[in-house]
Write an enzyme that holds these catalytic residues in place. Structure first.
Site, PDB file in Angstrom:
ATOM      1  N   ASP A  74       5.307   5.147   2.079  1.00 52.77           N
ATOM      2  CA  ASP A  74       5.570   6.336   2.887  1.00 52.77           C
ATOM      3  C   ASP A  74       6.452   5.989   4.088  1.00 52.77           C
ATOM      4  OD1 ASP A  74       4.042   7.818   1.178  1.00 52.77           O
ATOM      5  OD2 ASP A  74       2.246   7.803   2.433  1.00 52.77           O
ATOM      6  N   SER A 120       0.834  -1.202   0.000  1.00 51.75           N
ATOM      7  CA  SER A 120       0.000   0.000   0.000  1.00 51.75           C
ATOM      8  C   SER A 120       0.868   1.250   0.000  1.00 51.75           C
ATOM      9  CB  SER A 120      -0.897   0.016   1.247  1.00 51.75           C
ATOM     10  OG  SER A 120      -0.112   0.266   2.408  1.00 51.75           O
ATOM     11  N   LYS A 121       0.222   2.374  -0.248  1.00 53.29           N
ATOM     12  CA  LYS A 121       0.923   3.661  -0.219  1.00 53.29           C
ATOM     13  C   LYS A 121       1.542   3.885   1.161  1.00 53.29           C
ATOM     14  CE  LYS A 121       0.187   8.626  -0.741  1.00 53.29           C
ATOM     15  NZ  LYS A 121       0.735   8.962   0.577  1.00 53.29           N
ATOM     16  N   ARG A 122       0.848   3.443   2.198  1.00 52.75           N
ATOM     17  CA  ARG A 122       1.344   3.608   3.567  1.00 52.75           C
ATOM     18  C   ARG A 122       2.706   2.928   3.747  1.00 52.75           C
ATOM     19  NH1 ARG A 122      -2.737   1.518   5.766  1.00 52.75           N
ATOM     20  NH2 ARG A 122      -4.106   3.285   5.480  1.00 52.75           N
TER      21      ARG A 122
END
Length: 511
Positions: free
Chosen positions: A271, A266-268
């Protein structure tokens, strides 16, 4: 492969930036189409107007273009099955929903959201899950339970309705997936999915997807694993609509997993660990910026190569492939069933491999815009020489600045750790000897410079490391860089001597 022309589609929803998992799906479709001399179609599935994000469709097109994926039919390209944006095809779907109702494979349902929410809450309170299926459908407000004239009256007076698929009871659906083999599902575990809504007169994903794949003559549906639970419904829709003989073959690709291997990427995760999960930079409406592989300095060919090997392998130890090689070698049979773990360090490795395989001149040309940011103008032949000395040390073109800045800017300060280690009381005299020796040279090239330095060191009995490390500190300002003779040649005689003398003045007495 049958005689049927291979036609595949990539059908994203414009609900935000395209995840790299989506790019991989597009790539695998593209490899397959090109390998079989077929067509690659881009269809934009934008019937979910509430989740539509401005700019997302343009982003999808730009991302595919950056990857080198050439679209045969699509919104921009046109084609014999236009339009390719589902919102522009909404006049098409109602007739197929009606056909399903008329044949008894679907029905009108008038249940209000409030009633459904209440039933859902009650089911959850009892530890279960609410399912609208054969067990309850005849007790609900729908055309299976209501008289025909009542159904007609409700529709005519403008009551809200949906059309639901009438899922067969206790029937085993046997399907074949090109990656997973035989898949069996009992219909009693499935619900009566909504196919069409009067609220916006639009189909849901399932009806629109199957209808468009049929009308666009799609031969193979290669999509993500998350759509596997929808496969029984889609197969049953093909049957119910009388299209079973032209139903596409299905292949469901494995998920892209977090670097830990635990759960979907995921983007998380990106990041948190400092890597992009989108092909291009994306700026959301609220100003949040998500990094992209392009803007982070990845070459498109490295990005494509990286994604191709996530969930597929060629059966050999080869890791670097051109697009043409991937098209030639790709096979659905060698796609893994299990998820593919994403490794951000491996991504950097791929970019490094592509960078070092480029010619020095090509890398120099790519590096020039970085130098322009520092207002540095340098002849391309000189820059090519510099790049050739250091490109093995970096993963990205923009990292070359950190390895070459001393070629363009005289050091104004010196790394304190290097000074403590390499600048001793006797060092100024050694550097003076080096300066005098180099000043006396008639010709200025790396061979002559290296020979002169070695002769000096041998004649004076200096330690090679002592002299070279101190000279490097004077010229570079820290302990980095290629061979001293190469640095001297590129800097030129005057600049080399200036830096040696400057270091003596600045560093002498600082110890």
């Amino acid at each position: 492969m049958s005689n049927r022309r291979v036609r595949v589609r990539f059908a994203p929803s414009p609900t935000g930036p395209l995840h790299i998992g989506g790019v991989r799906t597009a790539l695998f479709n593209y490899f397959f189409a090109r390998q079989h001399g077929g067509d690659f179609i881009l269809r934009i599935e934008d019937t979910d107007s509430q989740r539509f994000v401005p700019g997302a469709e343009e982003y999808i097109n730009e991302a595919l273009n950056w990857c080198g994926i050439k679209i045969d039919e699509g919104v921009r390209e046109g084609g014999p099955h236009a339009p390719y944006r589902q919102s522009e095809r909404k006049h098409i779907y109602k007739q197929y929903a009606d056909r399903l109702v008329e044949s008894g494979h679907a029905y009108y349902a008038f249940d209000t959201p409030e009633v459904l929410d209440k039933m859902r809450t009650e089911a959850e309170a009892q530890g279960g899950a609410f399912t609208y299926n054969y067990a309850i459908r005849n007790g609900m407000e729908n055309s299976l339970a209501l008289p025909a004239d009542e159904v007609k009256r409700r529709i005519e007076r403008g009551d809200q309705w949906v059309i639901r698929f009438k899922m067969p009871e206790n029937e085993e659906v046997v399907m074949h997936d090109l990656i997973r083999g035989e898949v069996r599902v009992n219909t009693s575990t499935l619900d009566d999915k909504v196919l069409f809504k009067s609220s916006d007169m639009l189909p849901t994903y399932h009806l629109a997807n199957v209808t468009d794949d049929y009308l666009m003559e799609i031969s193979h549906v290669i999509r993500g694993e998350e759509w596997l639970p929808s496969l029984p419904l889609h197969v049953l829709l093909y049957r119910a609509l009388g299209w079973e003989n032209v139903m596409p073959k299905f292949a469901h690709l494995p998920l892209l997993l977090k670097p830990s291997g635990n759960g979907k990427l995921s983007k998380r995760d990106g990041d948190k660990m400092g890597f992009p999960v989108f092909p291009l930079l994306w700026k959301s409406a609220d100003g949040e910026i998500s990094r992209g592989y392009r803007e982070d300095g990845y070459f498109p060919e490295a990005f494509v190569n990286l994604l191709a090997l996530l969930g597929w392998n060629p059966g050999t130890d080869q890791e670097l492939f051109s697009m043409d090689e991937l098209i030639k070698l790709f096979s659905i049979e060698r796609v893994n069933k299990s998820g593919a773990r994403f490794d951000p360090e491996k991504a950097k490795w791929f970019n490094h491999q592509y960078l070092i395989r480029k010619s020095d001149a090509e890398v120099a040309e790519l590096f020039q815009p970085v130098l322009e940011q520092y207002n540095i103008d340098v002849p391309i032949d000189k820059l090519t020489r510099i790049v050739g000395l250091v490109k093995e040390r970096v993963n990205f073109v923009h990292e070359l600045w950190g390895q070459t800045n001393y070629f363009f800017e005289r050091p104004l300060e010196y790394d304190q750790q290097a000074v403590a280690k390499h600048w001793k009381p006797e060092t100024p005299d050694m550097i003076t000897d080096v300066s005098e020796t180099l000043k006396a040279l008639g010709s200025w090239n790396s061979h002559e410079i290296e020979t002169a330095l070695k002769d000096l060191i041998n004649a004076k009995g200096y330690g090679m490391g002592k002299v070279m490390n101190a000279v490097r500190l004077c010229l570079v300002g820290e302990s980095k860089g290629p061979g001293i003779a190469d640095i001297c040649e590129i800097l030129g005689k005057d600049e080399t001597l200036t830096r040696l003398n400057q270091a003596i003045l600045i560093l002498n007495g600082k110890k």
